[in-house]
Write a protein that holds these residues in place. Structure first.
Motif, mmCIF file in Angstrom:
data_model
loop_
_atom_site.group_PDB
_atom_site.id
_atom_site.type_symbol
_atom_site.label_atom_id
_atom_site.label_comp_id
_atom_site.label_asym_id
_atom_site.label_seq_id
_atom_site.Cartn_x
_atom_site.Cartn_y
_atom_site.Cartn_z
ATOM 1 N N GLN A 134 18.784 63.534 21.574
ATOM 2 C CA GLN A 134 20.216 63.863 21.592
ATOM 3 C C GLN A 134 21.056 62.659 22.018
ATOM 4 O O GLN A 134 22.117 62.395 21.444
ATOM 5 C CB GLN A 134 20.470 65.039 22.532
ATOM 6 C CG GLN A 134 19.903 66.341 22.030
ATOM 7 C CD GLN A 134 20.001 67.444 23.075
ATOM 8 O OE1 GLN A 134 19.590 67.268 24.227
ATOM 9 N NE2 GLN A 134 20.556 68.576 22.673
ATOM 10 N N LEU A 135 20.581 61.925 23.011
ATOM 11 C CA LEU A 135 21.307 60.740 23.471
ATOM 12 C C LEU A 135 21.310 59.648 22.406
ATOM 13 O O LEU A 135 22.300 58.926 22.245
ATOM 14 C CB LEU A 135 20.702 60.224 24.776
ATOM 15 C CG LEU A 135 20.846 61.151 25.985
ATOM 16 C CD1 LEU A 135 19.996 60.650 27.148
ATOM 17 C CD2 LEU A 135 22.310 61.303 26.378
ATOM 18 N N LYS A 188 21.135 60.230 19.122
ATOM 19 C CA LYS A 188 22.035 60.724 18.070
ATOM 20 C C LYS A 188 23.499 60.465 18.444
ATOM 21 O O LYS A 188 24.332 60.215 17.577
ATOM 22 C CB LYS A 188 21.799 62.210 17.841
ATOM 23 C CG LYS A 188 22.602 62.788 16.708
ATOM 24 C CD LYS A 188 22.259 64.252 16.478
ATOM 25 C CE LYS A 188 23.091 64.814 15.337
ATOM 26 N NZ LYS A 188 22.855 66.239 15.146
ATOM 27 N N ALA A 189 23.806 60.495 19.724
ATOM 28 C CA ALA A 189 25.160 60.240 20.210
ATOM 29 C C ALA A 189 25.448 58.743 20.353
ATOM 30 O O ALA A 189 26.510 58.352 20.842
ATOM 31 C CB ALA A 189 25.374 60.937 21.546
ATOM 32 N N ASP A 190 24.502 57.890 19.937
ATOM 33 C CA ASP A 190 24.638 56.434 20.004
ATOM 34 C C ASP A 190 24.832 55.910 21.426
ATOM 35 O O ASP A 190 25.555 54.942 21.648
ATOM 36 C CB ASP A 190 25.773 55.939 19.099
ATOM 37 C CG ASP A 190 25.479 56.156 17.626
ATOM 38 O OD1 ASP A 190 24.308 55.992 17.226
ATOM 39 O OD2 ASP A 190 26.413 56.505 16.882
ATOM 40 N N LEU A 191 24.146 56.549 22.370
ATOM 41 C CA LEU A 191 24.181 56.066 23.747
ATOM 42 C C LEU A 191 22.952 55.239 24.085
ATOM 43 O O LEU A 191 23.024 54.368 24.962
ATOM 44 C CB LEU A 191 24.300 57.243 24.721
ATOM 45 C CG LEU A 191 25.550 58.121 24.567
ATOM 46 C CD1 LEU A 191 25.506 59.275 25.558
ATOM 47 C CD2 LEU A 191 26.811 57.303 24.735
ATOM 48 N N ASP A 217 30.982 61.909 27.775
ATOM 49 C CA ASP A 217 30.154 61.483 26.641
ATOM 50 C C ASP A 217 28.746 62.055 26.758
ATOM 51 O O ASP A 217 28.173 62.523 25.779
ATOM 52 C CB ASP A 217 30.064 59.949 26.568
ATOM 53 C CG ASP A 217 31.395 59.282 26.286
ATOM 54 O OD1 ASP A 217 32.210 59.864 25.539
ATOM 55 O OD2 ASP A 217 31.614 58.184 26.833
ATOM 56 N N ILE A 218 28.196 62.000 27.954
ATOM 57 C CA ILE A 218 26.849 62.518 28.187
ATOM 58 C C ILE A 218 26.830 64.027 27.991
ATOM 59 O O ILE A 218 25.960 64.562 27.304
ATOM 60 C CB ILE A 218 26.356 62.142 29.596
ATOM 61 C CG1 ILE A 218 26.343 60.614 29.775
ATOM 62 C CG2 ILE A 218 24.975 62.733 29.866
ATOM 63 C CD1 ILE A 218 26.198 60.151 31.209
ATOM 64 N N GLN A 248 28.852 65.908 26.235
ATOM 65 C CA GLN A 248 29.017 66.250 24.822
ATOM 66 C C GLN A 248 27.769 65.938 24.003
ATOM 67 O O GLN A 248 27.512 66.586 22.994
ATOM 68 C CB GLN A 248 30.233 65.542 24.238
ATOM 69 C CG GLN A 248 31.530 66.098 24.782
ATOM 70 C CD GLN A 248 32.753 65.332 24.320
ATOM 71 O OE1 GLN A 248 32.700 64.145 24.017
ATOM 72 N NE2 GLN A 248 33.885 66.019 24.290
ATOM 73 N N ALA A 249 26.987 64.971 24.431
ATOM 74 C CA ALA A 249 25.770 64.609 23.699
ATOM 75 C C ALA A 249 24.685 65.673 23.816
ATOM 76 O O ALA A 249 23.916 65.879 22.873
ATOM 77 C CB ALA A 249 25.228 63.269 24.207
ATOM 78 N N VAL A 250 24.628 66.351 24.958
ATOM 79 C CA VAL A 250 23.480 67.223 25.194
ATOM 80 C C VAL A 250 23.791 68.709 25.321
ATOM 81 O O VAL A 250 22.894 69.538 25.180
ATOM 82 C CB VAL A 250 22.676 66.776 26.436
ATOM 83 C CG1 VAL A 250 22.127 65.374 26.241
ATOM 84 C CG2 VAL A 250 23.502 66.864 27.714
#
Length: 143
Positions: free
Chosen positions: A48-49, A51-54, A77-78, A80-82
């Motif tokens: 998931q992280l 996919k969120a480009d983190l 951001d975190i 919303q990513a997970v």
């Protein structure tokens, strides 16, 4: 009701990656041992992280790396990513069938919808104000 632990797990993982990633390979097994969850949960969260480009995750040998500046990653951001907020994007889900023949059931959306939206907005605003850099610095200070 409680918000799931996905957000705190992901934040824990990113702090470890930020602190240990430069000196050693941070694998899902290493993360799982610190977080105290099954490596399968760690791998899903890594996905998931990513996919969120983190983060980036090396194939084969493993190891995760943060690919953005820590100052540019907020707790929002975190989150919303997970966290899965579903198609509505709403933190609070509403029960499906309030009784339209009941005075409360017929009006409950009008009573709660705006209040719940404001609560979610306030939470998201607060999360957006804290960077991963701040969390990592706080963790370093405590270690």
């Amino acid at each position: 009701m409680q918000i799931s632990s996905r957000f705190t797990i992901a934040t824990h993982m990113l702090v470890i990656i930020a602190l240990k990633g430069k000196e050693s390979k941070v694998t899902s097994d290493f993360l799982a041992s610190s977080v105290g969850v099954n490596p399968v949960i760690i791998r899903k969260t890594l996905s998931q992280l990513k996919k969120a480009d983190l983060i980036s995750v090396a194939r084969g040998t493993g190891g995760a790396e943060i690919i953005k500046e820590l100052e540019d990653i907020s707790l929002l951001d975190i989150y919303q990513a997970v966290e899965c907020l579903g198609k509505t994007g709403q933190l609070f889900s509403f029960h499906d069938n309030p009784n339209p023949d009941c005075p409360v059931g017929a009006n409950i959306h009008g009573v709660l919808d705006e209040k719940l939206d404001k609560i979610q907005e306030a939470m998201e605003e607060e999360l957006s104000q804290t960077s991963l850099a701040r969390v990592v610095a706080d963790a370093e200070a405590r270690i």
